[in-house]
Each structure stands twice: as structure tokens, then as C-alpha cells.
Scaffold this motif. Structure first.
Motif, PDB file in Angstrom:
ATOM      1  N   VAL A 242      25.817  -2.631 -43.421  1.00  0.00           N
ATOM      2  CA  VAL A 242      27.176  -2.082 -43.356  1.00  0.00           C
ATOM      3  C   VAL A 242      27.439  -1.198 -44.572  1.00  0.00           C
ATOM      4  CG1 VAL A 242      29.635  -2.701 -43.434  1.00  0.00           C
ATOM      5  CG2 VAL A 242      28.042  -4.010 -41.997  1.00  0.00           C
ATOM      6  N   SER A 243      27.829   0.044 -44.332  1.00  0.00           N
ATOM      7  CA  SER A 243      28.298   0.906 -45.420  1.00  0.00           C
ATOM      8  C   SER A 243      29.757   0.588 -45.689  1.00  0.00           C
ATOM      9  CB  SER A 243      28.127   2.381 -45.057  1.00  0.00           C
ATOM     10  OG  SER A 243      28.910   2.711 -43.919  1.00  0.00           O
ATOM     11  N   PHE A 244      30.160   0.648 -46.969  1.00  0.00           N
ATOM     12  CA  PHE A 244      31.547   0.304 -47.294  1.00  0.00           C
ATOM     13  C   PHE A 244      32.039   1.163 -48.448  1.00  0.00           C
ATOM     14  CE2 PHE A 244      29.222  -2.068 -50.430  1.00  0.00           C
ATOM     15  CZ  PHE A 244      30.063  -2.142 -51.531  1.00  0.00           C
ATOM     16  N   SER A 245      33.345   1.219 -48.566  1.00  0.00           N
ATOM     17  CA  SER A 245      33.973   1.981 -49.640  1.00  0.00           C
ATOM     18  C   SER A 245      35.416   1.519 -49.781  1.00  0.00           C
ATOM     19  CB  SER A 245      33.921   3.483 -49.327  1.00  0.00           C
ATOM     20  OG  SER A 245      34.626   4.221 -50.306  1.00  0.00           O
ATOM     21  N   PHE A 246      36.000   1.859 -50.923  1.00  0.00           N
ATOM     22  CA  PHE A 246      37.436   1.652 -51.115  1.00  0.00           C
ATOM     23  C   PHE A 246      38.216   2.944 -50.881  1.00  0.00           C
ATOM     24  CE2 PHE A 246      35.530  -1.820 -53.474  1.00  0.00           C
ATOM     25  CZ  PHE A 246      36.345  -2.892 -53.140  1.00  0.00           C
ATOM     26  N   LEU A 254      36.198   0.035 -44.642  1.00  0.00           N
ATOM     27  CA  LEU A 254      37.091   0.574 -45.667  1.00  0.00           C
ATOM     28  C   LEU A 254      37.910  -0.587 -46.224  1.00  0.00           C
ATOM     29  CD1 LEU A 254      38.325   3.006 -47.178  1.00  0.00           C
ATOM     30  CD2 LEU A 254      40.010   3.180 -45.311  1.00  0.00           C
ATOM     31  N   LEU A 255      37.608  -0.993 -47.444  1.00  0.00           N
ATOM     32  CA  LEU A 255      38.279  -2.126 -48.076  1.00  0.00           C
ATOM     33  C   LEU A 255      39.562  -1.676 -48.761  1.00  0.00           C
ATOM     34  CD1 LEU A 255      35.098  -3.792 -49.592  1.00  0.00           C
ATOM     35  CD2 LEU A 255      36.545  -4.795 -47.816  1.00  0.00           C
ATOM     36  N   ASN A 256      40.557  -2.560 -48.813  1.00  0.00           N
ATOM     37  CA  ASN A 256      41.835  -2.243 -49.447  1.00  0.00           C
ATOM     38  C   ASN A 256      41.656  -2.032 -50.945  1.00  0.00           C
ATOM     39  OD1 ASN A 256      42.926  -2.620 -46.939  1.00  0.00           O
ATOM     40  ND2 ASN A 256      43.905  -4.582 -47.413  1.00  0.00           N
ATOM     41  N   GLU A 257      42.313  -1.033 -51.480  1.00  0.00           N
ATOM     42  CA  GLU A 257      42.155  -0.673 -52.887  1.00  0.00           C
ATOM     43  C   GLU A 257      42.811  -1.669 -53.838  1.00  0.00           C
ATOM     44  OE1 GLU A 257      41.917   3.763 -53.916  1.00  0.00           O
ATOM     45  OE2 GLU A 257      43.244   3.732 -52.164  1.00  0.00           O
ATOM     46  N   LEU A 273      41.964  -7.578 -45.276  1.00  0.00           N
ATOM     47  CA  LEU A 273      41.156  -7.125 -46.408  1.00  0.00           C
ATOM     48  C   LEU A 273      40.722  -5.670 -46.263  1.00  0.00           C
ATOM     49  CD1 LEU A 273      38.786 -10.185 -46.954  1.00  0.00           C
ATOM     50  CD2 LEU A 273      41.070  -9.788 -47.888  1.00  0.00           C
ATOM     51  N   GLY A 274      40.696  -5.156 -45.026  1.00  0.00           N
ATOM     52  CA  GLY A 274      40.258  -3.780 -44.812  1.00  0.00           C
ATOM     53  C   GLY A 274      40.138  -3.479 -43.339  1.00  0.00           C
ATOM     54  N   LEU A 319      36.431  -3.893 -57.625  1.00  0.00           N
ATOM     55  CA  LEU A 319      36.409  -2.581 -56.994  1.00  0.00           C
ATOM     56  C   LEU A 319      35.120  -1.828 -57.323  1.00  0.00           C
ATOM     57  CD1 LEU A 319      40.104  -1.421 -57.631  1.00  0.00           C
ATOM     58  CD2 LEU A 319      39.182  -2.815 -55.772  1.00  0.00           C
ATOM     59  N   ASP A 320      34.209  -2.465 -58.042  1.00  0.00           N
ATOM     60  CA  ASP A 320      32.949  -1.836 -58.433  1.00  0.00           C
ATOM     61  C   ASP A 320      31.946  -1.980 -57.290  1.00  0.00           C
ATOM     62  OD1 ASP A 320      30.364  -1.298 -59.532  1.00  0.00           O
ATOM     63  OD2 ASP A 320      31.147  -1.651 -61.550  1.00  0.00           O
ATOM     64  N   GLU A 321      31.722  -0.894 -56.556  1.00  0.00           N
ATOM     65  CA  GLU A 321      30.881  -0.950 -55.367  1.00  0.00           C
ATOM     66  C   GLU A 321      29.438  -1.286 -55.705  1.00  0.00           C
ATOM     67  OE1 GLU A 321      31.523   2.677 -53.202  1.00  0.00           O
ATOM     68  OE2 GLU A 321      33.709   2.402 -53.183  1.00  0.00           O
ATOM     69  N   HIS A 322      28.959  -0.823 -56.865  1.00  0.00           N
ATOM     70  CA  HIS A 322      27.576  -1.107 -57.266  1.00  0.00           C
ATOM     71  C   HIS A 322      27.389  -2.598 -57.529  1.00  0.00           C
ATOM     72  CE1 HIS A 322      23.598  -0.086 -58.625  1.00  0.00           C
ATOM     73  NE2 HIS A 322      23.799  -0.612 -59.814  1.00  0.00           N
ATOM     74  N   VAL A 323      28.345  -3.224 -58.204  1.00  0.00           N
ATOM     75  CA  VAL A 323      28.264  -4.661 -58.479  1.00  0.00           C
ATOM     76  C   VAL A 323      28.343  -5.459 -57.177  1.00  0.00           C
ATOM     77  CG1 VAL A 323      29.509  -6.599 -59.516  1.00  0.00           C
ATOM     78  CG2 VAL A 323      29.102  -4.529 -60.842  1.00  0.00           C
TER      79      VAL A 323
END
Length: 339
Positions: A242-246, A254-257, A273-274, A319-323
Motif C-alpha cells: 500500500v502506498s500512503f501519504s499525508f 491518504l492519512l489525516n494530517e 484515520l484516513g 507524520l514521518d513517512e520514512h519512520v
């Protein structure tokens, strides 16, 4: 298999108390276990920089060592400086490395030079009859300061309560330093908020200094009014496919900011949550303490909205997508009465 890649020292190397984590490799070229003598022989073990972008433990340790530069330590110290290479680049871990807080005895990771190193450090500290173990970390998300334990024994809770009233009990993930050392002594993980906050450094320093002066941990039970105890019941990851982003709506999820504001807050069923674009993909994977898939117990997709299905309390949302990719999206907790 290659030899464990760590050094052992018996004195402070020149420049350590003035170095920052980026330059540390010039003084400690590899992971290092350092033993310093004190009035009480059984050492307090402190590990820092298991994640290279979490400097608070190192800074608190510098502050502690400066305090005792010209006087005898109240108790011997054994200090482990972990992922020096990642610290030089201010990242959690390098891409080719395992997570240094997943490599300790009990890990589910395959054997590697890093797991061999952690096992060797563990055996050194077993032989030294370690008094207590403290592993210091930062969060990437918006979280309060709290302590984590892996056993519900009174001495573990007493140690955690010295840091604050907020305590989290967990069994997964496996291979964490505090869980391994729980076989040897009372152990605790400190979560000291985000990097770069001086009050996190000060809080960690005060705790370490207090522990140095303990001759033993209190034997009386921790009082219920002194502790808020939570149990981690699930670890939540974004599914690999799954690709994801804020921010980017073209992703699968699409996750909530404002997600990280939910940390350590009771979340009601139905909380969104998104939004998920593909109903055929299960965007999240939740695993319980035994590694079982419990995604359906906590999450549901309704009209494209990803929502919580039962009351729970998240921690470590960031909110750190890499982590999130390297570790997880969050943990889910429930309040636990004191034993």
C-alpha cells in the motif's frame, strides 16, 4: 560469521563529553561498551543511540558524566553507544542495517553481525551482574514522556515510576534491548519526546542521576495513584503493498494530517484515520503480542474511510513517512490495572 563489531573501553575517551552525535564516529568509530568504576560495584547499564536520530540519551549522558568528572560515581556505569554510523547521518538506521533496537536476544531477525554483537554485550553485562538497565529514546510524533517495561514485576514498575506516572507494558516487538535485559535485572525504556527539546534531556538526566544513587529499588508495591499503566495490545503497520501519504491524494491511503494528536488519547469507535482509494487492498496490518493478525478487531473500511472499530489509545503515531515504513504507524493500548 564475522566477529561482533563493538569496542570495549574502561575510561572516557578524550573529547567524548564535548562531541555531538554527528561527529561521534571520530571518537567512537564503532558501537562501544564503556565501563566506568563507581562506589557500588554492580553497574547501572545505560544504552543510547540505538536509533541514530534520537540524541537525547547521549546528551543526558554527557550531562551526567560532566557532573561526576571530578568525583567518584555513586555506582559503576556500563554505557553502550549504539548505532554510531546512523548517528553520523542523523537517521534511525542505515538502509542496509537492521534496527538496533530489534537485534537483542529474543529477536526474530535472522542471525547477523549485529545480533551477534548484541548477544555479546548481553553476556558481558550478565557477567558483571548488572543492577538495572535503562535504554533512552526519542519519539518522532507528538507524545508525552513515558517509560516502557516488559515485565509487570514490582521492581520494574518502581524503576519506571521514577521517570513518571505514565508507563506502558509491552511484549512486541521482539528483540528490544529492555526485553532482553529483563532476564538480568529491572529494565526500562525511556521515551523522552521529540529530539531537540532541552526538557527531554533534563528529564532523562535527572532520572539517570537518581538511579545512580539507588542502593536498591523500593520493595513496597507501587500505589495505584502513582502510576497510569497501559498495555500495548497491537502493533500497526501500513501494508507493504500500500502506498500512503499525508498530503498526496493519488496514494492508496491518504492519512489525516492531524493523526499524531491522537497519541495517548482515548479514541472512540468510528474515528476516521484516513481515506483508502482501493477497497480491495487492506491498508493496515495489526498484530497482537503473539504475532497474530488482529486487523479486523480494530479497523474497518466504510465508504472508503479507514476507521477504528473499538475504543483504544494509540501511541507513537508520527507524520514521518520514512519512520512509518522503517518501523510502524503506531501501537494500540488499553488501560491495565496494577497487579
Amino acid at each position: 560469521m564475522t566477529e561482533p563489531r563493538f569496542d570495549q573501553l574502561h575510561a572516557l575517551p578524550e573529547g567524548l563529553l564535548e562531541a555531538d552525535t554527528i561527529d561521534l564516529r571520530q571518537i567512537l568509530p564503532k558501537p562501544t561498551l564503556m565501563h566506568l568504576p563507581g562506589k557500588l560495584a554492580e553497574p547501572l547499564f545505560i544504552s543510547v543511540l540505538l536509533h541514530g536520530n534520537e540524541p537525547t540519551g547521549f546528551l543526558a549522558l554527557q550531562q551526567l558524566l560532566k557532573k561526576y568528572r571530578q568525583r567518584e560515581l555513586p555506582r559503576s556505569l556500563s554505557l553502550f553507544f549504539g548505532n554510531i554510523d546512523a548517528a553520523a547521518q542523523n537517521v534511525r538506521r542505515l538502509e542496509q542495517q537492521p534496527d538496533y533496537n530489534r537485534i537483542w536476544p529474543g529477536t526474530e531477525l535472522p542471525a547477523s553481525p549485529e545480533t551477534e554483537m548484541a548477544a555479546a554485550v548481553f553476556e558481558v553485562m550478565r557477567a558483571r551482574k548488572v543492577f538495572a538497565s535503562i535504554d533512552v529514546h526519542n519519539n518522532t510524533g507528538l507524545n508525552p514522556h513515558y517509560a516502557c517495561i516488559n515485565r509487570l514485576d514490582n521492581d520494574f514498575m518502581q524503576l519506571a515510576a521514577l521517570f513518571g506516572r505514565l508507563v506502558v507494558y509491552f511484549k512486541r516487538p521482539t528483540g528490544v534491548q529492555s526485553a532482553a535485559f529483563a532476564a538480568l535485572c529491572p529494565s526500562v525504556t525511556l521515551e523522552c519526546g521529540r529530539p531537540g527539546q532541552q526538557h527531554g534531556v533534563d528529564h532523562a538526566f535527572e532520572f539517570l542521576d537518581s538511579c545512580l544513587h539507588l542502593s536498591q529499588l523500593p520493595e513496597h508495591p507501587v500505589h495505584a495513584r502513582d502510576l497510569d499503566l497501559f498495555h500495548t495490545v497491537a502493533q500497526v503497520k501500513v501494508a507493504d503493498a500500500v502506498s500512503f501519504s499525508f498530503t498526496r491524494a493519488d496514494c492508496d491511503l491518504l492519512l489525516n494530517e492531524d493523526l499524531e494528536r491522537m497519541n495517548f488519547t482515548e479514541i472512540a469507535p468510528g474515528t476516521i484515520l484516513g481515506q483508502a482509494r482501493n477497497a480491495a487492498l487492506s491498508p493496515l496490518l495489526a498484530q497482537d503480542e503473539q504475532g497474530n493478525d488482529v486487523t479486523d478487531r480494530f479497523f474497518d473500511l466504510k465508504s472508503g474511510n479507514l476507521q477504528i472499530t473499538r475504543q483504544t489509545m494509540p501511541s507513537m503515531l508520527t507524520l514521518d513517512e520514512h519512520v512509518i515504513r522503517q518501523d510502524c504507524l503506531c501501537y494500540l493500548m488499553e488501560r491495565l490495572p496494577l497487579p
